[in-house]
Design a protein around this motif. Structure first.
Motif, PDB file in Angstrom:
ATOM      1  N   ASP A  43       0.844  -1.201   0.000  1.00 56.82           N
ATOM      2  CA  ASP A  43       0.000   0.000   0.000  1.00 56.82           C
ATOM      3  C   ASP A  43       0.878   1.250   0.000  1.00 56.82           C
ATOM      4  O   ASP A  43       0.624   2.206  -0.737  1.00 56.82           O
ATOM      5  CB  ASP A  43      -0.905   0.018   1.241  1.00 56.82           C
ATOM      6  CG  ASP A  43      -1.932  -1.112   1.249  1.00 56.82           C
ATOM      7  OD1 ASP A  43      -2.222  -1.648   0.156  1.00 56.82           O
ATOM      8  OD2 ASP A  43      -2.431  -1.449   2.338  1.00 56.82           O
ATOM      9  N   ARG A  44       1.922   1.228   0.832  1.00 54.28           N
ATOM     10  CA  ARG A  44       2.865   2.348   0.883  1.00 54.28           C
ATOM     11  C   ARG A  44       3.563   2.518  -0.465  1.00 54.28           C
ATOM     12  O   ARG A  44       3.731   3.648  -0.957  1.00 54.28           O
ATOM     13  CB  ARG A  44       3.897   2.090   1.981  1.00 54.28           C
ATOM     14  CG  ARG A  44       4.971   3.164   2.095  1.00 54.28           C
ATOM     15  CD  ARG A  44       5.920   2.897   3.253  1.00 54.28           C
ATOM     16  NE  ARG A  44       6.686   1.673   3.087  1.00 54.28           N
ATOM     17  CZ  ARG A  44       7.493   1.169   4.005  1.00 54.28           C
ATOM     18  NH1 ARG A  44       7.622   1.767   5.180  1.00 54.28           N
ATOM     19  NH2 ARG A  44       8.161   0.045   3.776  1.00 54.28           N
ATOM     20  N   LEU A  45       3.975   1.394  -1.070  1.00 59.58           N
ATOM     21  CA  LEU A  45       4.675   1.447  -2.351  1.00 59.58           C
ATOM     22  C   LEU A  45       3.791   2.060  -3.442  1.00 59.58           C
ATOM     23  O   LEU A  45       4.278   2.791  -4.312  1.00 59.58           O
ATOM     24  CB  LEU A  45       5.103   0.038  -2.755  1.00 59.58           C
ATOM     25  CG  LEU A  45       6.102  -0.055  -3.911  1.00 59.58           C
ATOM     26  CD1 LEU A  45       7.461   0.469  -3.483  1.00 59.58           C
ATOM     27  CD2 LEU A  45       6.226  -1.499  -4.395  1.00 59.58           C
ATOM     28  N   THR A  46       2.508   1.766  -3.403  1.00 54.91           N
ATOM     29  CA  THR A  46       1.578   2.322  -4.395  1.00 54.91           C
ATOM     30  C   THR A  46       1.507   3.836  -4.277  1.00 54.91           C
ATOM     31  O   THR A  46       1.614   4.563  -5.282  1.00 54.91           O
ATOM     32  CB  THR A  46       0.181   1.705  -4.228  1.00 54.91           C
ATOM     33  OG1 THR A  46       0.272   0.283  -4.401  1.00 54.91           O
ATOM     34  CG2 THR A  46      -0.787   2.268  -5.255  1.00 54.91           C
ATOM     35  N   GLU A  47       1.341   4.347  -3.065  1.00 55.05           N
ATOM     36  CA  GLU A  47       1.348   5.806  -2.857  1.00 55.05           C
ATOM     37  C   GLU A  47       2.653   6.420  -3.356  1.00 55.05           C
ATOM     38  O   GLU A  47       2.661   7.458  -4.035  1.00 55.05           O
ATOM     39  CB  GLU A  47       1.173   6.129  -1.366  1.00 55.05           C
ATOM     40  CG  GLU A  47      -0.228   5.995  -0.835  1.00 55.05           C
ATOM     41  CD  GLU A  47      -0.336   6.539   0.585  1.00 55.05           C
ATOM     42  OE1 GLU A  47       0.527   7.358   0.983  1.00 55.05           O
ATOM     43  OE2 GLU A  47      -1.282   6.149   1.287  1.00 55.05           O
ATOM     44  N   TYR A  48       3.731   5.779  -3.008  1.00 52.25           N
ATOM     45  CA  TYR A  48       5.080   6.223  -3.364  1.00 52.25           C
ATOM     46  C   TYR A  48       5.223   6.341  -4.881  1.00 52.25           C
ATOM     47  O   TYR A  48       5.658   7.368  -5.411  1.00 52.25           O
ATOM     48  CB  TYR A  48       6.032   5.166  -2.815  1.00 52.25           C
ATOM     49  CG  TYR A  48       7.510   5.443  -2.858  1.00 52.25           C
ATOM     50  CD1 TYR A  48       8.123   6.179  -1.854  1.00 52.25           C
ATOM     51  CD2 TYR A  48       8.319   4.897  -3.853  1.00 52.25           C
ATOM     52  CE1 TYR A  48       9.497   6.378  -1.842  1.00 52.25           C
ATOM     53  CE2 TYR A  48       9.687   5.088  -3.851  1.00 52.25           C
ATOM     54  CZ  TYR A  48      10.275   5.831  -2.837  1.00 52.25           C
ATOM     55  OH  TYR A  48      11.632   6.014  -2.831  1.00 52.25           O
ATOM     56  N   ALA A  49       4.821   5.287  -5.584  1.00 49.70           N
ATOM     57  CA  ALA A  49       4.991   5.238  -7.039  1.00 49.70           C
ATOM     58  C   ALA A  49       4.098   6.236  -7.751  1.00 49.70           C
ATOM     59  O   ALA A  49       4.497   6.833  -8.766  1.00 49.70           O
ATOM     60  CB  ALA A  49       4.705   3.828  -7.541  1.00 49.70           C
TER      61      ALA A  49
END
Length: 336
Positions: free
Chosen positions: A126-132
């Protein structure tokens, strides 16, 4: 590789933890040049607590080649998304070169503990999605970026220098878990996995690009390929124990999957070979055998829908040319 445009083949850069420090820059430059001459689209650059910074290593790659794309491993705990976008845009501005991003949600357990990253496995995606999505929006150059999320919030954030649209990065994400696949779809990334044996691998989900990470040892004569493989990756009891320990403490889905597959494919009758993984010498399965046999196995991945292939670190330039022969055989089978 070669004249075919429907496949993207990447090699992998040597690690700074292997070999002598004094020769590392030269080894990176050599492998990058080999990869470009072999027709690779790019080269994966690892990132973890033990290794030299992947962006600085990528600068060596850019300076040593004309068009090879560094595929830079990016971990959110190491860098703010703005810093990643700035790096990509800066490479574009300074060198007119395209970067690929290999977005990594987790890492080695001890690395995460040392960095005090206690985020659960699925939440890391979930964090990676926001990040990307912040990185994508910044690099798209559509103006100031404002986003408010659970992990990242930015307000009127602008990126300069802007990135030319033709240099927009390719983006890869691990797709071995459901959480990783969901993230890849949300990001618009290619979902990369450690594949099962070709006959057992299922077609990737529609609507998402798909790739596999696999080593190749191929020769004209299959017996010669196996001789080289066993010489390069001999049985190592210490490595086996290290692998077993790593499997116990890791929450990585692909790690568990490969460990299970190692038991299933241990008969040695298949070109699909997991001994290097079992002995903690590498992180991916291998295909071993003649050009025709390995090409036949690769063709099954291609026919299933996998279009990106990330190979292991090549010990010699010839290894990449031998792999090329196997890919040519694979494409011949697929296009019959």
């Amino acid at each position: 590789m070669g004249p075919y445009v429907n496949l993207e083949v990447f090699s992998t850069c040597p690690q700074s933890s292997d070999g002598e420090r004094e020769s590392y820059v030269q080894r990176v430059a050599d492998v990058a040049r080999w990869s470009e001459r072999a027709g690779c689209k790019g080269i994966l650059v690892y990132a973890d607590n033990r290794l030299a910074d992947p962006w600085l290593v990528s600068h060596v790659i850019i300076q040593s080649t004309e068009r090879l794309c560094p595929l830079v491993a990016v971990q959110p705990v190491y860098m703010h998304p703005y810093a990643v976008a700035k790096m990509v845009a800066s490479f574009g501005h300074l060198h007119g070169r395209r970067i690929y991003l290999n977005l990594v949600a987790g890492g080695f357990e001890n690395d995460l503990v040392a960095l005090n990253d206690t985020t659960p496995h699925d939440k890391r995606y979930d964090r990676l999605t926001e990040y990307a999505l912040i990185i994508r929006e910044l690099l798209a150059g559509s103006g100031a970026v404002s986003r408010e999320g659970d992990y990242y919030t930015v307000k009127n954030l602008k990126l300069t220098p802007p990135l030319p649209p033709a240099l927009f990065p390719g983006i890869f994400v691990s797709g071995s878990s459901d959480a990783g696949l969901t993230a890849a779809k949300a990001i618009g990334a290619t979902a990369v996995k450690y594949p099962k044996a070709p006959g057992e691998e299922v077609a990737p989900d529609e609507g998402v690009g798909a790739g596999v990470r696999v080593g190749i040892i191929a020769r004209e004569d299959g017996d010669e390929a196996w001789r080289i493989a066993r010489e390069r990756f001999p049985e190592d009891r210490r490595g086996q124990l290290t692998r077993q320990l790593a499997t116990k403490v890791s929450d990585s889905v692909w790690h568990a999957q490969l460990s299970e597959l190692a038991e299933v494919t241990a008969s040695g009758e298949s070109p699909y070979w997991l001994v290097p993984f079992e002995n903690y010498k590498t992180m991916c399965p291998y295909l071993v055998g003649s050009y025709e046999r390995v090409g036949e196995e690769l063709s099954r991945y291609v026919a299933a829908g996998y279009r990106s292939f990330i190979l292991d670190i090549p010990p010699t330039e010839e290894d990449l040319h031998h792999a090329n022969q196997a890919f040519h055989r694979a494409l011949t089978v697929v296009t019959r």
